[in-house]
Design a protein around this motif. Sequence first.
Motif, PDB file in Angstrom:
ATOM      1  N   GLN A 171       0.794  -1.222   0.000  1.00 25.33           N
ATOM      2  CA  GLN A 171       0.000   0.000   0.000  1.00 25.33           C
ATOM      3  C   GLN A 171       0.829   1.276   0.000  1.00 25.33           C
ATOM      4  O   GLN A 171       0.552   2.197  -0.772  1.00 25.33           O
ATOM      5  CB  GLN A 171      -0.950  -0.008   1.202  1.00 25.33           C
ATOM      6  N   ASP A 172       1.846   1.347   0.862  1.00 25.22           N
ATOM      7  CA  ASP A 172       2.616   2.597   0.917  1.00 25.22           C
ATOM      8  C   ASP A 172       4.001   2.494   0.269  1.00 25.22           C
ATOM      9  O   ASP A 172       4.735   3.482   0.183  1.00 25.22           O
ATOM     10  CB  ASP A 172       2.748   3.096   2.354  1.00 25.22           C
ATOM     11  N   GLY A 173       4.382   1.300  -0.217  1.00 27.66           N
ATOM     12  CA  GLY A 173       5.647   1.134  -0.917  1.00 27.66           C
ATOM     13  C   GLY A 173       6.880   1.128  -0.031  1.00 27.66           C
ATOM     14  O   GLY A 173       8.007   1.125  -0.537  1.00 27.66           O
ATOM     15  N   SER A 174       6.710   1.119   1.273  1.00 26.56           N
ATOM     16  CA  SER A 174       7.868   1.151   2.168  1.00 26.56           C
ATOM     17  C   SER A 174       8.633  -0.167   2.109  1.00 26.56           C
ATOM     18  O   SER A 174       8.062  -1.246   1.979  1.00 26.56           O
ATOM     19  CB  SER A 174       7.423   1.436   3.608  1.00 26.56           C
ATOM     20  N   LEU A 175       9.952  -0.057   2.199  1.00 28.35           N
ATOM     21  CA  LEU A 175      10.821  -1.227   2.160  1.00 28.35           C
ATOM     22  C   LEU A 175      10.664  -2.062   3.419  1.00 28.35           C
ATOM     23  O   LEU A 175      10.644  -1.543   4.527  1.00 28.35           O
ATOM     24  CB  LEU A 175      12.277  -0.769   2.033  1.00 28.35           C
ATOM     25  N   LEU A 176      10.570  -3.386   3.227  1.00 31.81           N
ATOM     26  CA  LEU A 176      10.451  -4.303   4.359  1.00 31.81           C
ATOM     27  C   LEU A 176      11.663  -5.226   4.468  1.00 31.81           C
ATOM     28  O   LEU A 176      12.209  -5.419   5.553  1.00 31.81           O
ATOM     29  CB  LEU A 176       9.187  -5.157   4.210  1.00 31.81           C
ATOM     30  N   ALA A 177      12.065  -5.796   3.358  1.00 32.66           N
ATOM     31  CA  ALA A 177      13.165  -6.762   3.372  1.00 32.66           C
ATOM     32  C   ALA A 177      13.662  -6.971   1.950  1.00 32.66           C
ATOM     33  O   ALA A 177      13.035  -6.514   0.982  1.00 32.66           O
ATOM     34  CB  ALA A 177      12.698  -8.093   3.973  1.00 32.66           C
ATOM     35  N   GLY A 178      14.787  -7.673   1.821  1.00 30.34           N
ATOM     36  CA  GLY A 178      15.305  -7.957   0.492  1.00 30.34           C
ATOM     37  C   GLY A 178      16.409  -8.996   0.530  1.00 30.34           C
ATOM     38  O   GLY A 178      16.953  -9.325   1.586  1.00 30.34           O
ATOM     39  N   THR A 179      16.736  -9.532  -0.636  1.00 29.70           N
ATOM     40  CA  THR A 179      17.799 -10.529  -0.754  1.00 29.70           C
ATOM     41  C   THR A 179      18.632 -10.275  -2.005  1.00 29.70           C
ATOM     42  O   THR A 179      18.148  -9.705  -2.988  1.00 29.70           O
ATOM     43  CB  THR A 179      17.253 -11.970  -0.838  1.00 29.70           C
ATOM     44  N   VAL A 180      19.882 -10.712  -1.945  1.00 27.84           N
ATOM     45  CA  VAL A 180      20.782 -10.742  -3.103  1.00 27.84           C
ATOM     46  C   VAL A 180      21.272 -12.178  -3.223  1.00 27.84           C
ATOM     47  O   VAL A 180      21.718 -12.765  -2.237  1.00 27.84           O
ATOM     48  CB  VAL A 180      21.990  -9.794  -2.904  1.00 27.84           C
ATOM     49  N   ASN A 181      21.163 -12.758  -4.408  1.00 26.05           N
ATOM     50  CA  ASN A 181      21.512 -14.166  -4.589  1.00 26.05           C
ATOM     51  C   ASN A 181      22.379 -14.389  -5.815  1.00 26.05           C
ATOM     52  O   ASN A 181      22.269 -13.663  -6.812  1.00 26.05           O
ATOM     53  CB  ASN A 181      20.243 -15.026  -4.765  1.00 26.05           C
ATOM     54  N   LEU A 182      23.221 -15.410  -5.744  1.00 28.36           N
ATOM     55  CA  LEU A 182      23.971 -15.889  -6.901  1.00 28.36           C
ATOM     56  C   LEU A 182      23.826 -17.400  -6.931  1.00 28.36           C
ATOM     57  O   LEU A 182      24.171 -18.086  -5.963  1.00 28.36           O
ATOM     58  CB  LEU A 182      25.446 -15.504  -6.800  1.00 28.36           C
ATOM     59  N   ARG A 183      23.279 -17.921  -8.031  1.00 27.98           N
ATOM     60  CA  ARG A 183      23.069 -19.357  -8.156  1.00 27.98           C
ATOM     61  C   ARG A 183      23.890 -19.911  -9.309  1.00 27.98           C
ATOM     62  O   ARG A 183      24.000 -19.289 -10.355  1.00 27.98           O
ATOM     63  CB  ARG A 183      21.582 -19.658  -8.390  1.00 27.98           C
ATOM     64  N   GLN A 184      24.403 -21.117  -9.112  1.00 30.31           N
ATOM     65  CA  GLN A 184      25.205 -21.777 -10.132  1.00 30.31           C
ATOM     66  C   GLN A 184      24.591 -23.111 -10.493  1.00 30.31           C
ATOM     67  O   GLN A 184      24.233 -23.901  -9.623  1.00 30.31           O
ATOM     68  CB  GLN A 184      26.632 -21.996  -9.635  1.00 30.31           C
TER      69      GLN A 184
END
Length: 223
Positions: A171-184
């Motif tokens: 609804q308000d676009g506020s950041l909650l969480a996130g991830t950065v991944n590298l898969r092989q």
Amino acid sequence: MMKLSMLSLCAAFAFSLPAFAAEQAAPENLFTLPLDAFQQGKQANQRVYLKPGVDLKSYHAVLPESLLFLRQAKNGQWELLKAGDENAIAAYYQQKLRSELAAAGVPIADAPAPGVVRLRVAMTSVEQDRPGVDAVDLLPIKAVFNLARLAAGKEPYLLKIGSMAQLEDSQDGSLLAGTVNLRQGGKSKTKEQQVSLDMLKPLMDDWCKQSAQQLASHLGKAQ
């Protein structure tokens, strides 16, 4: 190595995808966070961020956005992807993610609402990497075969894909969480082969399943 990779991905992603990273109503977004805001994830090549004070258990459903691509080549195109394959890859990702979310018991929302997180995901790199040379390969009798294989363009390369994901309040676009991944991937390809959807499917299947399981473990249940 991971710190440098993350820095490059964050900087390039924020710069190259303003619609993704700069359109947020809130000034904070995943791609402008300092590196020390990320923690080691459960997977070796994963870093995670959870905004201090955020309780993901207060959310119970996911609104998945279409898969985005970060083009890193100077000509604006994926150097490894077959022309026109992006649409097929994005469609496969969306179908597979929804299937895995359903299997994990995570409700899928079709519009912003209270208790709904928006999931924005981008493929940030498609790379190929030659596995390390075994000591036995340096022996003269092996070297002959290795040189012949190189000349024939058959030297094996492993496929890697990088990705970033951001969870926002729908609804308000506020950041909650996130991830950065590298898969092989586990299967090899030759250096000259262009990357197709079929090559990416095993990596994407693992990606979607892991994403759905992580969301299922961190989100709450609908009241």
